[in-house]
Design a protein around this motif. Structure first.
Motif, PDB file in Angstrom:
ATOM      1  N   ASP A 124      23.258  40.116  58.112  1.00  0.00           N
ATOM      2  CA  ASP A 124      22.262  38.813  57.494  1.00  0.00           C
ATOM      3  C   ASP A 124      22.372  38.339  55.778  1.00  0.00           C
ATOM      4  O   ASP A 124      22.327  37.399  55.396  1.00  0.00           O
ATOM      5  N   LEU A 125      22.386  39.946  54.816  1.00  0.00           N
ATOM      6  CA  LEU A 125      22.799  39.763  53.767  1.00  0.00           C
ATOM      7  C   LEU A 125      23.727  40.111  53.333  1.00  0.00           C
ATOM      8  O   LEU A 125      23.613  41.880  53.632  1.00  0.00           O
ATOM      9  N   VAL A 126      23.863  40.214  51.840  1.00  0.00           N
ATOM     10  CA  VAL A 126      25.507  40.651  51.839  1.00  0.00           C
ATOM     11  C   VAL A 126      24.927  40.717  50.350  1.00  0.00           C
ATOM     12  O   VAL A 126      24.761  39.196  49.310  1.00  0.00           O
ATOM     13  N   LEU A 127      25.278  41.661  49.648  1.00  0.00           N
ATOM     14  CA  LEU A 127      25.361  41.950  47.967  1.00  0.00           C
ATOM     15  C   LEU A 127      25.984  42.099  46.980  1.00  0.00           C
ATOM     16  O   LEU A 127      27.078  43.213  47.873  1.00  0.00           O
ATOM     17  N   VAL A 128      26.323  41.928  45.906  1.00  0.00           N
ATOM     18  CA  VAL A 128      27.335  41.612  45.228  1.00  0.00           C
ATOM     19  C   VAL A 128      26.769  42.416  43.912  1.00  0.00           C
ATOM     20  O   VAL A 128      27.029  41.074  43.321  1.00  0.00           O
ATOM     21  N   THR A 129      27.816  43.285  43.019  1.00  0.00           N
ATOM     22  CA  THR A 129      27.723  43.385  41.787  1.00  0.00           C
ATOM     23  C   THR A 129      29.197  44.187  41.541  1.00  0.00           C
ATOM     24  O   THR A 129      30.463  45.095  42.245  1.00  0.00           O
ATOM     25  N   ILE A 130      30.148  43.323  40.457  1.00  0.00           N
ATOM     26  CA  ILE A 130      31.722  43.353  40.405  1.00  0.00           C
ATOM     27  C   ILE A 130      32.094  42.830  39.308  1.00  0.00           C
ATOM     28  O   ILE A 130      31.587  42.058  38.738  1.00  0.00           O
ATOM     29  N   GLY A 131      32.946  43.829  38.452  1.00  0.00           N
ATOM     30  CA  GLY A 131      33.365  42.774  37.057  1.00  0.00           C
ATOM     31  C   GLY A 131      32.979  43.683  35.648  1.00  0.00           C
ATOM     32  O   GLY A 131      33.481  43.537  34.727  1.00  0.00           O
ATOM     33  N   GLY A 132      31.494  44.472  36.092  1.00  0.00           N
ATOM     34  CA  GLY A 132      31.412  45.277  34.241  1.00  0.00           C
ATOM     35  C   GLY A 132      31.898  46.006  33.743  1.00  0.00           C
ATOM     36  O   GLY A 132      31.956  46.310  33.036  1.00  0.00           O
ATOM     37  N   ASN A 133      33.444  46.576  34.823  1.00  0.00           N
ATOM     38  CA  ASN A 133      34.336  47.558  34.909  1.00  0.00           C
ATOM     39  C   ASN A 133      34.997  47.221  34.657  1.00  0.00           C
ATOM     40  O   ASN A 133      36.051  47.424  33.693  1.00  0.00           O
ATOM     41  N   ASP A 134      35.863  45.640  34.722  1.00  0.00           N
ATOM     42  CA  ASP A 134      37.041  44.988  34.511  1.00  0.00           C
ATOM     43  C   ASP A 134      36.705  44.273  33.174  1.00  0.00           C
ATOM     44  O   ASP A 134      37.591  44.836  32.254  1.00  0.00           O
ATOM     45  N   LEU A 135      35.568  44.152  33.147  1.00  0.00           N
ATOM     46  CA  LEU A 135      34.689  44.105  31.605  1.00  0.00           C
ATOM     47  C   LEU A 135      34.941  44.627  30.025  1.00  0.00           C
ATOM     48  O   LEU A 135      35.912  44.911  29.578  1.00  0.00           O
ATOM     49  N   THR A 147      40.750  38.753  21.672  1.00  0.00           N
ATOM     50  CA  THR A 147      42.969  39.144  21.935  1.00  0.00           C
ATOM     51  C   THR A 147      43.226  38.479  23.252  1.00  0.00           C
ATOM     52  O   THR A 147      41.949  37.935  23.957  1.00  0.00           O
ATOM     53  N   GLY A 148      44.248  38.717  23.721  1.00  0.00           N
ATOM     54  CA  GLY A 148      43.905  37.843  23.651  1.00  0.00           C
ATOM     55  C   GLY A 148      45.301  38.255  25.785  1.00  0.00           C
ATOM     56  O   GLY A 148      45.285  37.777  26.624  1.00  0.00           O
ATOM     57  N   ASP A 149      44.339  39.878  25.449  1.00  0.00           N
ATOM     58  CA  ASP A 149      44.332  40.979  26.560  1.00  0.00           C
ATOM     59  C   ASP A 149      43.290  40.808  27.325  1.00  0.00           C
ATOM     60  O   ASP A 149      43.577  41.130  28.624  1.00  0.00           O
ATOM     61  N   ILE A 150      41.900  39.953  26.810  1.00  0.00           N
ATOM     62  CA  ILE A 150      40.512  40.014  27.488  1.00  0.00           C
ATOM     63  C   ILE A 150      40.556  38.918  28.762  1.00  0.00           C
ATOM     64  O   ILE A 150      40.547  38.528  29.994  1.00  0.00           O
ATOM     65  N   SER A 151      41.829  37.996  27.964  1.00  0.00           N
ATOM     66  CA  SER A 151      41.821  36.531  29.224  1.00  0.00           C
ATOM     67  C   SER A 151      42.964  36.739  30.346  1.00  0.00           C
ATOM     68  O   SER A 151      42.483  36.750  31.255  1.00  0.00           O
ATOM     69  N   THR A 152      44.192  38.031  29.557  1.00  0.00           N
ATOM     70  CA  THR A 152      44.682  38.084  30.883  1.00  0.00           C
ATOM     71  C   THR A 152      43.637  39.131  31.788  1.00  0.00           C
ATOM     72  O   THR A 152      44.414  38.966  33.331  1.00  0.00           O
ATOM     73  N   ILE A 153      43.331  39.499  31.265  1.00  0.00           N
ATOM     74  CA  ILE A 153      42.669  40.850  32.382  1.00  0.00           C
ATOM     75  C   ILE A 153      41.029  39.524  33.385  1.00  0.00           C
ATOM     76  O   ILE A 153      41.038  40.327  34.495  1.00  0.00           O
ATOM     77  N   GLU A 154      40.860  38.693  32.718  1.00  0.00           N
ATOM     78  CA  GLU A 154      39.635  37.836  33.127  1.00  0.00           C
ATOM     79  C   GLU A 154      40.294  37.321  34.098  1.00  0.00           C
ATOM     80  O   GLU A 154      40.000  36.867  35.452  1.00  0.00           O
ATOM     81  N   LYS A 155      41.785  36.992  33.857  1.00  0.00           N
ATOM     82  CA  LYS A 155      42.198  36.051  35.257  1.00  0.00           C
ATOM     83  C   LYS A 155      42.540  37.037  35.986  1.00  0.00           C
ATOM     84  O   LYS A 155      42.240  36.577  37.080  1.00  0.00           O
ATOM     85  N   LYS A 156      42.798  38.205  36.343  1.00  0.00           N
ATOM     86  CA  LYS A 156      43.041  39.007  37.447  1.00  0.00           C
ATOM     87  C   LYS A 156      41.590  38.953  38.334  1.00  0.00           C
ATOM     88  O   LYS A 156      41.815  38.729  39.237  1.00  0.00           O
ATOM     89  N   TYR A 157      40.714  38.970  36.979  1.00  0.00           N
ATOM     90  CA  TYR A 157      39.672  39.333  38.131  1.00  0.00           C
ATOM     91  C   TYR A 157      38.899  38.604  39.062  1.00  0.00           C
ATOM     92  O   TYR A 157      38.278  38.156  39.769  1.00  0.00           O
ATOM     93  N   LEU A 158      39.244  37.361  38.116  1.00  0.00           N
ATOM     94  CA  LEU A 158      38.787  35.874  38.831  1.00  0.00           C
ATOM     95  C   LEU A 158      39.197  36.187  40.447  1.00  0.00           C
ATOM     96  O   LEU A 158      38.943  34.988  41.446  1.00  0.00           O
ATOM     97  N   GLU A 159      40.878  36.200  40.639  1.00  0.00           N
ATOM     98  CA  GLU A 159      41.547  35.569  41.372  1.00  0.00           C
ATOM     99  C   GLU A 159      41.458  36.782  42.245  1.00  0.00           C
ATOM    100  O   GLU A 159      40.917  36.785  43.598  1.00  0.00           O
ATOM    101  N   ASN A 160      41.075  38.212  42.035  1.00  0.00           N
ATOM    102  CA  ASN A 160      40.538  39.000  42.662  1.00  0.00           C
ATOM    103  C   ASN A 160      39.135  39.050  43.815  1.00  0.00           C
ATOM    104  O   ASN A 160      38.843  38.827  44.456  1.00  0.00           O
ATOM    105  N   LEU A 161      38.305  38.347  42.782  1.00  0.00           N
ATOM    106  CA  LEU A 161      37.012  37.367  43.415  1.00  0.00           C
ATOM    107  C   LEU A 161      36.685  37.008  44.377  1.00  0.00           C
ATOM    108  O   LEU A 161      36.203  36.589  44.939  1.00  0.00           O
ATOM    109  N   LYS A 162      38.087  35.965  43.791  1.00  0.00           N
ATOM    110  CA  LYS A 162      38.194  35.081  44.359  1.00  0.00           C
ATOM    111  C   LYS A 162      39.021  35.257  45.919  1.00  0.00           C
ATOM    112  O   LYS A 162      38.222  34.685  47.302  1.00  0.00           O
ATOM    113  N   VAL A 163      39.630  36.595  46.566  1.00  0.00           N
ATOM    114  CA  VAL A 163      39.881  36.779  47.709  1.00  0.00           C
ATOM    115  C   VAL A 163      38.628  37.556  47.517  1.00  0.00           C
ATOM    116  O   VAL A 163      38.574  37.598  49.773  1.00  0.00           O
TER     117      VAL A 163
END
Length: 258
Positions: A124-135, A147-163
């Protein structure tokens, strides 16, 4: 007419009246006795009827879902469950699938597992925490936040979050999903202010992803820790302590409709 005659007539009239009343009482009694099952009884327990349908919660994500750092062992999930029980007087069934250290790519795989999907389907209810270990990556994020690395990491993170959200909705189109945003545990360090900009940016982008799905609610937590972060952190200076988890639980509870 003599008084004796009047008295006799009066007495006879009273006698007939009494006989009539007795007969009427007997007839009414016989009627209700014969139709007892047809007479509806008034319920005295109308206000005592309670909704006993249980509530099923599935918690997904990382160490915040596990409650790491909480001296009581409950974490925000356990505190929230107690709050729901108290407010609704309903039984609550919890399945906590959080994994310490989990990243978004790992949660992406987890939600596609058959048994995990079955648990989500019943929720009935779903709780989610994710992203702290990615960042933060165990503090490495403090070194390359500019650096540009953090932007690449965020892009992958957002793709994963969407899936992840797509899979949750595929398994359960109707459950309310609360996605807990990031806070900055390093705000008091030299790089803390700059890291806060990165955290806010990640929160904004992940909130946008959440908004694209029905009934997936982004829950901000950055402001809860911003002014007195050390008061709400465990001794590892990363995870919340019991006070910090309570802040998160109260924020989620404020968004629930009882």
């Amino acid at each position: 007419m003599s008084k004796n005659v009047i008295r006799s007539i009066t007495a006879i009239a009273v006698l007939f009246c009494l006989v009539w009343l007795v007969g009427l009482g007997w007839a009414v009694g016989e009627y209700y006795a014969g139709n007892k099952e047809k007479v509806p009884e008034r319920s005295t327990a109308t206000n005592e009827v309670k909704n006993t349908k249980g509530l099923t919660i599935v918690a997904l994500g990382d160490s915040l879902t596990r409650g790491t750092g909480d001296e009581t062992g409950k974490g925000y999930v356990g505190i929230l469950m107690d709050e729901i029980k108290e407010k609704t007087k309903r039984p609550v069934q919890l399945t906590n699938l959080g994994i310490n250290g989990q990243r978004s790519d790992q949660l992406r795989k987890q939600v596609q597992e058959k048994e995990v999907g079955r648990q989500i389907e019943k929720a009935d209810l779903v709780l989610v925490t994710i992203g702290g270990n990615d960042l933060f990556r165990g503090g490495q994020g403090l070194n390359d936040y500019g650096t540009g690395d953090i932007s690449t990491i965020e892009k992958k993170y957002l793709e994963n979050l969407k899936v992840i959200f797509e899979q949750i909705r595929r398994n359960n189109p109707t459950a309310n999903v609360f996605f807990i945003g990031l806070y900055n545990p390093f705000i008091d360090l030299d790089q803390g202010k700059e890291m806060s900009k990165v955290v806010r940016h990640w929160n904004y982008d992940s909130a946008e992803i959440s908004a694209a799905f029905p009934k997936i609610i982004f829950v901000p937590t950055f402001d809860l820790f911003e002014l007195k972060v050390n008061d709400y952190l465990y001794s590892d200076k990363f995870h919340p302590n019991s006070k910090g988890y309570r802040l998160i639980a109260e924020r989620v509870a404020s968004l629930l409709t009882w």
